[in-house]
Motif scaffolding. Structure first.
Motif, PDB file in Angstrom:
ATOM      1  N   ARG A 332       0.995  -1.069   0.015  1.00  0.00           N
ATOM      2  CA  ARG A 332      -0.039   0.027  -0.001  1.00  0.00           C
ATOM      3  C   ARG A 332       0.927   1.422   0.224  1.00  0.00           C
ATOM      4  NH1 ARG A 332      -0.757  -1.272   5.544  1.00  0.00           N
ATOM      5  NH2 ARG A 332       0.031   0.386   6.903  1.00  0.00           N
ATOM      6  N   THR A 333       1.963   1.197   0.579  1.00  0.00           N
ATOM      7  CA  THR A 333       2.902   2.652   0.746  1.00  0.00           C
ATOM      8  C   THR A 333       3.458   2.674  -0.630  1.00  0.00           C
ATOM      9  OG1 THR A 333       4.554   1.056   1.811  1.00  0.00           O
ATOM     10  CG2 THR A 333       3.307   2.292   3.179  1.00  0.00           C
ATOM     11  N   GLU A 334       3.783   1.536  -1.131  1.00  0.00           N
ATOM     12  CA  GLU A 334       4.376   1.575  -2.783  1.00  0.00           C
ATOM     13  C   GLU A 334       3.380   2.216  -3.624  1.00  0.00           C
ATOM     14  OE1 GLU A 334       5.798  -2.465  -3.187  1.00  0.00           O
ATOM     15  OE2 GLU A 334       7.713  -2.224  -1.823  1.00  0.00           O
ATOM     16  N   VAL A 335       2.243   1.744  -3.570  1.00  0.00           N
ATOM     17  CA  VAL A 335       1.180   2.224  -4.408  1.00  0.00           C
ATOM     18  C   VAL A 335       1.305   3.794  -4.125  1.00  0.00           C
ATOM     19  CG1 VAL A 335      -1.211   2.437  -4.933  1.00  0.00           C
ATOM     20  CG2 VAL A 335      -0.044   0.254  -4.572  1.00  0.00           C
ATOM     21  N   ILE A 336       0.938   4.343  -2.843  1.00  0.00           N
ATOM     22  CA  ILE A 336       0.957   5.694  -2.696  1.00  0.00           C
ATOM     23  C   ILE A 336       2.138   6.606  -3.062  1.00  0.00           C
ATOM     24  CG2 ILE A 336       1.015   7.447  -0.815  1.00  0.00           C
ATOM     25  CD1 ILE A 336      -0.791   5.225   1.039  1.00  0.00           C
ATOM     26  N   SER A 337       3.353   5.945  -3.128  1.00  0.00           N
ATOM     27  CA  SER A 337       4.734   6.765  -3.325  1.00  0.00           C
ATOM     28  C   SER A 337       4.567   6.705  -4.758  1.00  0.00           C
ATOM     29  CB  SER A 337       6.109   6.092  -2.673  1.00  0.00           C
ATOM     30  OG  SER A 337       6.013   4.907  -2.950  1.00  0.00           O
ATOM     31  N   GLY A 338       4.154   5.743  -5.504  1.00  0.00           N
ATOM     32  CA  GLY A 338       4.269   5.562  -6.916  1.00  0.00           C
ATOM     33  C   GLY A 338       3.473   6.595  -7.435  1.00  0.00           C
ATOM     34  N   LEU A 491      -7.997   6.813  -3.592  1.00  0.00           N
ATOM     35  CA  LEU A 491      -7.671   5.666  -2.878  1.00  0.00           C
ATOM     36  C   LEU A 491      -8.668   4.532  -3.405  1.00  0.00           C
ATOM     37  CD1 LEU A 491      -7.188   7.144   0.811  1.00  0.00           C
ATOM     38  CD2 LEU A 491      -5.437   7.069  -1.364  1.00  0.00           C
ATOM     39  N   LEU A 492      -9.732   4.597  -3.743  1.00  0.00           N
ATOM     40  CA  LEU A 492     -10.405   3.628  -4.112  1.00  0.00           C
ATOM     41  C   LEU A 492     -10.086   2.871  -5.499  1.00  0.00           C
ATOM     42  CD1 LEU A 492     -14.194   5.153  -3.161  1.00  0.00           C
ATOM     43  CD2 LEU A 492     -12.946   3.135  -2.043  1.00  0.00           C
ATOM     44  N   GLU A 493      -9.920   4.081  -6.370  1.00  0.00           N
ATOM     45  CA  GLU A 493      -9.226   3.857  -7.656  1.00  0.00           C
ATOM     46  C   GLU A 493      -8.006   2.721  -7.544  1.00  0.00           C
ATOM     47  OE1 GLU A 493      -6.905   6.058 -11.059  1.00  0.00           O
ATOM     48  OE2 GLU A 493      -8.646   7.062 -10.125  1.00  0.00           O
ATOM     49  N   LEU A 497      -8.923   1.283  -0.337  1.00  0.00           N
ATOM     50  CA  LEU A 497      -9.909   1.262   0.318  1.00  0.00           C
ATOM     51  C   LEU A 497     -11.109   0.486  -0.603  1.00  0.00           C
ATOM     52  CD1 LEU A 497     -10.169   4.684   2.267  1.00  0.00           C
ATOM     53  CD2 LEU A 497      -9.658   2.739   3.302  1.00  0.00           C
ATOM     54  N   ASP A 498     -11.850   0.092  -0.059  1.00  0.00           N
ATOM     55  CA  ASP A 498     -12.984  -0.847  -0.680  1.00  0.00           C
ATOM     56  C   ASP A 498     -14.405   0.004  -0.291  1.00  0.00           C
ATOM     57  OD1 ASP A 498     -13.602  -1.584   2.031  1.00  0.00           O
ATOM     58  OD2 ASP A 498     -13.034  -3.714   1.705  1.00  0.00           O
ATOM     59  N   ASN A 499     -14.412   0.904   0.421  1.00  0.00           N
ATOM     60  CA  ASN A 499     -15.605   1.655   0.665  1.00  0.00           C
ATOM     61  C   ASN A 499     -15.509   3.017   0.632  1.00  0.00           C
ATOM     62  OD1 ASN A 499     -17.924   2.661   2.182  1.00  0.00           O
ATOM     63  ND2 ASN A 499     -18.420   0.568   2.598  1.00  0.00           N
ATOM     64  N   PRO A 500     -16.378   3.870  -0.083  1.00  0.00           N
ATOM     65  CA  PRO A 500     -16.228   5.276  -0.214  1.00  0.00           C
ATOM     66  C   PRO A 500     -16.360   5.996   1.011  1.00  0.00           C
ATOM     67  CG  PRO A 500     -18.131   4.392  -1.274  1.00  0.00           C
ATOM     68  CD  PRO A 500     -17.402   3.329  -0.967  1.00  0.00           C
ATOM     69  N   ASP A 501     -17.097   5.322   1.980  1.00  0.00           N
ATOM     70  CA  ASP A 501     -17.438   5.993   3.516  1.00  0.00           C
ATOM     71  C   ASP A 501     -16.382   5.425   4.647  1.00  0.00           C
ATOM     72  OD1 ASP A 501     -19.750   7.178   2.423  1.00  0.00           O
ATOM     73  OD2 ASP A 501     -20.898   5.460   2.996  1.00  0.00           O
TER      74      ASP A 501
END
Length: 670
Positions: A332-338, A491-493, A497-501
């Motif tokens: 997840r952190t690699e996705v964020i930094s990417g 973040l959903l894309e 996360l799996d829920n918009p709320d």
């Protein structure tokens, strides 16, 4: 100025759910996380998952790095206070030599004081910075000291007794009170016989506003006066704290022999060079090499880093964390930094204050192997380094989340009754139970990985322009960045996360904590002083006030109790974005007055009636406001010739035995 540490907030972590990581769920076993409880402290253990899956070479590397880490312990005690080591010796010696009734009130009071100062690395509370008040008598301690063996007698017992028992002497380790000389009124040992204007004038004279690669002046030195002249006493081999630093250097040299690759070996050797010379340019070279090393699995920080202990935010406290990468959770952190470039360019701040190009942002989830110095026993849950703005801009930054630490917090918090007492309704409580663990971790990831790495200073702006308010505003900037993006569809894309709320769990917790529940850490009648707490109150109070016309947040009274109700989460996100834009402007332009006004108007003052209510409600729950950790114990395995061939790990050492052992085994300063 330190920009990095993200402390776990006052609100306890919630229960693990299906949104938690696999590693987290697998640790829900019979491991005994709780070690000790005293005063406002709970001491925990943390696991080091997958240590056994490392290679013997990596385990030996970790062993030497951990030895180097703990060896610097005395430096922090000295930095925190001139008399700390002498008082530690006195209290430890009378405690271990005591042959009377260990169940007496006086002895129990002595034991409590010992536990408190060991946790705080000195005689002042690690968070409030207030001096501890003994619950045993001066006469009791003086009588025990008189019975000590000759080689354990303190040099000046009366001075130590006065410091311990007189509340007017050295009352505050770090004073942040507006309008006072913050250097003369702070009891730390970072400055000696010198005033705040003298400190500011000295370093202002050294700074070159045209230098695009400025060093971090004051980071590794104590400022004092000799023969009326201001001079730096530099932390280095042959300088201040030479005895400790020399031993750290020796152990780092042994660690270098087991480095995973040439790049890591060069990093360790560059740190050794810095410790030997004290040269801040060498430290910058080390920082650049460290941030650019993303291949090594084992990693560490070691040095003078966090500056929260300096009221001016300049001098770094000794700190070390040894760790290795959690391969699975780092996704997840690699996705964020990417995607750092996307986040920067979509930030709700003036484009003038955004980075034109985001370079070298790397992030990972780590498994902490040892905590030391300013990271022990209380520790951050996320770190972003280096601190130098120009290094971040030109070479990037490295962000880490300590997930085995957040796991320990989470496991120890089950069934504590917090939700039932403070959360407004079952629907919100269920939301927290389901999504807070993952959104809390994502908040930390975004705070560290992108928040601290975002934005830029305008040309010529002094990084220290915000002075005593700089740390609070930097933490606010990183928190606001994380809060704003937690609710973004991106973040959903990205599949994080799996829920918009889901983000609403973190929003509710943050506002509840900032407006109410963190007040349980403050004594009645006192202001908010610690930088992270000021940051959280500043943000929460500002959005509460600005959201009043639209009733975004309510303070609801029910059965004599106050609850937080968020009526418009979307509008709350807009407010977070507005405040982020203003805080970034303040930082980018070096607008001291606007920054000062934000902090003083929203982050400092406490509603006494609400404070009293929160303290009363917390008292019924018996939840410790602060938590910290004992370390695992690493034992080398040797062959018949005494060479280390491997290292084992154990978790059976308790709190007082560990700190007392550290005092004997790692004593380096006299």
């Amino acid at each position: 100025m330190s920009l990095t540490k993200f402390i776990v907030p006052a609100m306890a972590a919630m229960a693990i759910t299906a949104c938690g990581s696999k590693a987290t769920q697998e640790t829900a076993d019979d491991f005994d996380y709780t070690v000790d409880r005293f005063a406002d402290i709970e001491v925990l253990r943390y696991k080091v998952p997958d240590f056994e899956n490392l290679t013997p070479q990596q385990r030996i590397l970790i062993y030497y790095l951990t030895e180097a880490a703990i060896t610097g312990r005395d430096i922090l005690w000295e930095q925190n206070g001139k008399y700390n080591l002498a008082i530690r010796d006195l209290i430890e010696n009378v405690y271990t030599n005591f042959d009377g009734d260990r169940e007496s009130d006086e002895f129990k009071g002595l034991e409590l004081y010992l536990k408190q100062i060991e946790f705080a690395n000195g005689i002042h509370h690690h968070y409030s910075m207030d001096k501890f008040t003994p619950v045993f008598s001066r006469e009791f301690l003086a009588g025990l000291a008189a019975k000590l063996p000759a080689d354990q007698q303190p040099e000046d017992l009366e001075t130590l007794l006065t410091i311990i028992f007189d509340p007017s002497v050295m009352p505050k380790r770090v004073n942040q009170a507006e309008g006072q000389d913050l250097i003369l009124t702070s009891a730390n040992n970072l400055y000696d016989n010198i005033s705040q204007p003298e400190v500011e004038n000295y370093y202002n004279a050294l700074k070159d506003t045209t230098d695009a690669t400025p060093v971090s002046w004051g980071l590794n030195a104590r400022l004092t006066k000799q023969d009326g002249k201001v001079v730096e006493q530099v932390y280095k081999v042959g300088g201040l704290y030479s005895e400790s630093i020399s031993k750290i250097v020796d152990l780092l040299g042994k660690a270098a022999e087991y480095a995973e690759n040439d790049s890591q070996r060069a990093i360790i050797n560059k740190l050794i060079e810095y410790y030997r010379t004290g040269n801040l340019k060498t430290f910058d070279e080390y920082s650049i090499a460290w941030v650019e090393d993303t291949a090594s699995q084992v990693d560490f920080i070691n040095g003078f880093i966090e500056s929260y202990g300096d009221p001016l935010g300049m001098t770094g406290a000794y700190e070390s964390i040894v760790n290795f990468k959690n391969q699975e959770a780092s996704h997840r952190t690699e996705v964020i930094s990417g995607n750092a470039e996307w986040f920067e360019q979509h930030s709700p701040v003036d484009p003038r204050f955004r980075k034109d190009e985001v370079k070298g942002v790397s992030a990972k989830v780590i498994t902490a192997a040892i905590l030391a110095g300013d990271a022990y026993p209380a520790t951050p849950i996320g770190i972003n380094l280096p601190n130098a703005n120009w290094i971040r801009a030109a070479h990037g930054s490295k962000s880490v989340t300590l997930e085995n630490i957040t796991e320990a917090y989470d496991q120890a918090s089950h069934g504590n009754g917090f939700n039932e007492e403070f959360v407004i309704d079952k629907e919100t409580s269920d939301l927290l139970d389901k999504y807070l663990f993952i959104t809390d971790n994502l908040h930390t990831d975004l705070h560290e990985c992108l928040g601290h790495a975002s934005g830029r200073l305008l040309p010529g702006v002094d990084p220290d322009a915000l002075k005593a308010h700089g740390s609070t505003l930097e933490e606010a900037r990183a928190d606001l960045f994380a809060l704003y993006y937690l609710a973004d569809p991106k973040l959903l894309e990205l599949g994080l996360l799996d829920n918009p709320d889901a983000y609403k769990a973190e929003y509710y917790k943050y506002i509840l904590n900032g407006l109410m529940t963190q007040l349980m850490r403050i004594e009645p009648g006192k202001d908010v002083e610690e930088a992270h707490m000021r940051n959280r109150q500043l943000i929460s109070a500002w959005v509460y006030e600005k959201g009043k016309p639209d009733n975004v947040i309510e303070m609801v009274k029910r059965d004599g109790k106050t609850y937080i109700k968020i009526n418009d989460y979307a509008k709350l996100r807009e407010l977070f974005g507005q405040l982020l834009g203003e805080v970034q402007r303040i930082k980018s332009e070096g607008d001291y007055q606007a920054g000062r006004d934000l902090v003083e108007n929203y982050g400092v003052k406490v509603d006494p009636a609400l404070h009293k209510e929160v303290l009363g409600r917390y008292a019924k729950l018996n939840i410790a406001p602060y938590k910290g950790f004992v370390n695992p114990v690493y034992t080398p395995v040797t062959d018949k010739d005494g060479n280390i061939t491997d290292v084992t790990i154990s978790y059976d050492e308790d709190y007082l035995p560990q700190v007392l052992r550290y005092s004997k085994q790692y004593r380096t300063l006299k």
